[in-house]
Scaffold this active site. Structure first.
Site, short mmCIF file in Angstrom:
data_model
loop_
_atom_site.label_atom_id
_atom_site.label_comp_id
_atom_site.label_asym_id
_atom_site.label_seq_id
_atom_site.Cartn_x
_atom_site.Cartn_y
_atom_site.Cartn_z
N GLY A 108 0.48 -1.03 -0.54
CA GLY A 108 -0.10 0.06 0.26
C GLY A 108 0.75 1.51 0.24
CB THR A 160 3.82 6.75 1.06
OG1 THR A 160 5.21 6.52 0.75
CG2 THR A 160 3.23 8.48 1.13
CG HIS A 179 -32.85 19.80 -9.96
ND1 HIS A 179 -32.54 21.33 -9.58
CD2 HIS A 179 -34.34 20.19 -9.21
CE1 HIS A 179 -32.99 21.88 -8.47
NE2 HIS A 179 -34.52 21.01 -8.60
C1 LIG Z 1 -0.13 13.18 3.65
C2 LIG Z 1 -0.46 12.81 1.96
C3 LIG Z 1 -1.14 12.77 1.71
C4 LIG Z 1 -1.43 12.68 0.07
N1 LIG Z 1 -3.00 11.96 -0.48
C5 LIG Z 1 -3.04 12.00 -1.82
C6 LIG Z 1 -4.00 12.19 -2.38
O1 LIG Z 1 -4.93 12.11 -1.32
N2 LIG Z 1 -4.12 11.51 -3.19
C7 LIG Z 1 -3.82 11.01 -4.04
O2 LIG Z 1 -3.91 10.51 -5.47
N3 LIG Z 1 -1.41 11.26 -3.80
C8 LIG Z 1 -1.57 11.63 -2.51
N4 LIG Z 1 -0.85 11.44 -1.83
C9 LIG Z 1 0.63 10.58 -3.07
C10 LIG Z 1 0.47 9.12 -2.88
O3 LIG Z 1 0.72 8.59 -1.63
C11 LIG Z 1 1.25 9.19 -4.27
O4 LIG Z 1 1.94 10.25 -5.08
C12 LIG Z 1 1.51 7.50 -4.23
O5 LIG Z 1 1.83 7.03 -2.96
C13 LIG Z 1 2.87 7.29 -4.76
O6 LIG Z 1 2.55 5.58 -5.41
P1 LIG Z 1 4.09 4.98 -5.56
O7 LIG Z 1 3.78 3.45 -5.50
O8 LIG Z 1 4.77 5.61 -6.25
O9 LIG Z 1 5.25 4.80 -3.84
P2 LIG Z 1 5.39 5.22 -2.39
O10 LIG Z 1 3.50 5.25 -2.66
O11 LIG Z 1 6.20 6.15 -1.92
O12 LIG Z 1 5.41 3.26 -2.26
C14 LIG Z 1 6.97 2.68 -2.47
C15 LIG Z 1 6.57 1.44 -1.30
O13 LIG Z 1 8.42 1.11 -2.13
C16 LIG Z 1 9.04 0.38 -0.94
N5 LIG Z 1 10.74 0.70 -0.87
C17 LIG Z 1 10.57 1.63 -1.03
N6 LIG Z 1 12.72 1.25 -1.23
C18 LIG Z 1 12.29 0.01 -1.32
C19 LIG Z 1 13.13 -1.39 -1.36
N7 LIG Z 1 14.59 -0.61 -1.78
N8 LIG Z 1 12.99 -2.59 -1.00
C20 LIG Z 1 11.67 -2.67 -0.98
N9 LIG Z 1 10.65 -1.14 -1.17
C21 LIG Z 1 10.90 -0.37 -1.03
C22 LIG Z 1 8.71 1.60 0.65
O14 LIG Z 1 8.14 0.70 1.58
C23 LIG Z 1 6.55 2.13 -0.09
O15 LIG Z 1 6.11 0.93 0.51
C24 LIG Z 1 -0.25 11.66 -0.61
C25 LIG Z 1 0.74 11.64 -0.32
C26 LIG Z 1 1.08 12.23 1.56
C27 LIG Z 1 2.84 11.90 1.67
#
Ligand SMILES: Cc1cc2nc3c(=O)[nH]c(=O)nc-3n(C[C@H](O)[C@H](O)[C@H](O)COP(=O)(O)OP(=O)(O)OC[C@H]3O[C@@H](n4cnc5c(N)ncnc54)[C@H](O)[C@@H]3O)c2cc1C
Length: 461
Positions: free
Chosen positions: A35, A37, A437
């Site tokens: 899941g 961030t 509406h």
């Molecule tokens: C406070 C907040 C509120 C937000 N609200 C919204 C919203 O309402 N709507 C929206 O669209 N976006 C929102 N976002 C942004 C959204 O959370 C991110 O854009 C999204 O999570 C990005 O997804 P991702 O899969 O690229 O990375 P991430 O969700 O960051 O996931 C990356 C994963 O990789 C893992 N990882 C990293 N390095 C390694 C490694 N070497 N080995 C194994 N695992 C690793 C991490 O532990 C993490 O679980 C919000 C962000 C924050 C901080």
């Protein structure tokens, strides 16, 4: 085909599911919790806390709805946080069970490339496991960026991660940065009774949004008594017995119980062994990719926050699907032409496509149509009349180029326009569609009519 996904956030877990659905043998390596961030620290916890804040606001205003409250209303922060944890854990369990159902192997630990087809995982118990693969999708996401002269301490100088696990509602909070994250937390804690000050370097909050949205948010902040200081930076933060003292670039000093630093995100590309396998990174940590989401090394894809652009969960997931399709031999290109965005301030904001100031900068010939929530019977019935709808269309072809909605349910409403834009529709197409509406969607109808000066419920101009 063996596909390994590094990182189980919305970029990685969606890519994994898509690849499994296409018949690949999929492994996800995740060092924290599936899941990412979004689910554990971002979208879901913040929106769950905001739902509690909304409930509190409604309960405080029950008299406006003709309801007598015989007693008092107050937030129980422990229970609010328990509810948030429960919502998060339901979502996490949901992803884990989808992995099981699609036969995806989850390896829990930190992954590093040892070769383009080999990832070494250091597990939480210290043991190591080697994952052999044919292709890799990097989806390692991002983390809160700090300010080196006053780094996070998790207690007094906090990140957005710390803010969603606070033990108590702070009496006062200084938020550095009025971007999406800073502005959402400003509204949230203001609703919980915190005395909130926001300092922003740029001249407006949400400076990259449409100018009318951003100016209206400034007015909403003032209505709520959130102090907004723009065009200023925080140069120093010091701890003192009466709280944190923040010194601003104009010489002013602000004292608050806690300082939330919301100045952006750092991209997680360091420490993955990318240099070992020849994957290039840009100076800000971004991993450059082509339109197939493939890095400069064949068979290694990257998606989500780590490739930069809009740091949004649904953008990460859309890229994950494109990477999975390409990794499975189904050539597909990523299309960023229509990416809606939702901002959960109060009121909410939904936006898609062109901003009006962008059109002016590019010298584009546009027409805009506007309508206001206070012109809708449904908004009055709901007791939420703040905000507006704005549709931007090409002045010649009438094709819809963008839309900006600020008001209740804006985050849901924006999708009508997103679909219309994707289908290449004109403002007249929305205007010619009967809208039920009384609904808030009637505001989109009226704003589309107003593109041609034909809104039924606006006075003669
Ligand atoms: C406070 C907040 C509120 C937000 N609200 C919204 C919203 O309402 N709507 C929206 O669209 N976006 C929102 N976002 C942004 C959204 O959370 C991110 O854009 C999204 O999570 C990005 O997804 P991702 O899969 O690229 O990375 P991430 O969700 O960051 O996931 C990356 C994963 O990789 C893992 N990882 C990293 N390095 C390694 C490694 N070497 N080995 C194994 N695992 C690793 C991490 O532990 C993490 O679980 C919000 C962000 C924050 C901080």
């Amino acid at each position: 085909m063996r596909i390994t996904v590094l990182g189980g956030g919305p970029g990685g877990y969606v890519a994994a599911l898509k690849a499994a659905q296409l018949g690949a043998q999929v492994t996800v390596v995740e060092k924290a919790e599936v899941g990412g961030t979004c689910l554990n620290w971002g979208c879901i916890p913040t929106k769950t806390l905001i739902a509690s804040a909304d409930a509190l606001r409604l309960a405080t205003n029950l008299a406006d709805y003709g309801i007598d409250l015989n007693g008092s209303v107050s937030p129980n922060f422990t229970k609010i946080m328990e509810r948030k944890d429960k919502v998060v854990s339901i979502q996490v369990r949901g992803i884990r069970s989808l992995f099981k159902s699609w036969g995806i192997t989850l390896v829990e630990g930190r992954g590093t490339f040892v070769s383009p087809t080999g990832i070494e995982v250091e597990k939480t118990d210290g043991t190591k496991e080697k994952v052999e693969t044919d292709k890799v999708i990097i989806a390692t996401g991002s983390r809160p960026a700090d300010i080196s002269s006053f780094p996070f301490d998790g207690e007094k100088i906090i990140s957005s991660n710390d803010a969603v696990i606070l033990a108590a509602i702070p009496k006062s909070l200084l938020i550095i940065g009025a971007g999406v994250i800073g502005s959402e937390f400003a509204c949230l804690f203001n609703d919980f009774g915190t005395d909130v000050t926001v300092v922003e370097m740029l001249p407006r909050p949400l400076a990259t949004e449409d100018i009318e949205v951003s100016e209206q948010l400034g007015r909403e902040f003032r209505k709520k008594k959130i102090k907004l200081l723009t065009g200023l930076g925080v140069t120093k933060v010091e701890s003192a017995p009466d709280g944190m003292h923040a010194f601003l670039s104009d010489g002013k000093e602000i004292i608050a119980e806690k300082v939330l630093v919301a100045v952006g995100r750092s991209l997680n590309s360091a420490g993955l062994g990318l240099e070992k396998i020849g994957v290039e990174t840009a100076s800000n940590g971004r991993i450059p990719v082509n339109e197939k989401m493939e890095t400069n090394v064949a068979g290694i894809y990257a998606v989500g926050d780590v490739v930069g652009g809009m740091l949004l969960a649904h953008k990460a997931s859309a890229e994950g699907i494109v990477a999975a399709l390409n990794a499975c031999g189904k050539a597909t290109v990523m299309d960023y032409s229509v990416v809606p965005a939702a901002i959960f301030t109060s009121p909410e904001i939904g936006s898609v496509g062109l901003r009006e100031q962008e059109a002016a900068e590019k010298g584009m010939n546009i027409r805009t149509g506007r309508f206001f929530f206070r012109g809708l019977g449904k908004a009055h019935a709901m007791g939420e009349i703040s905000g507006f709808f704005k549709i931007i269309a090409d002045a010649v072809s009438d094709r819809i180029l963008g839309a900006h909605i600020m008001g209740p349910h804006a985050s849901d409403l924006i999708h009508e326009v997103a679909v219309a834009m994707r289908a290449g529709l004109k403002a007249a197409d929305i205007a010619g569609t009967i809208h039920a509406h009384p609904t808030l969607s009637e505001g989109i109808l009226e704003a589309s009519e107003d593109v041609h000066g034909e809104a039924i419920h606006l006075p003669k101009k």
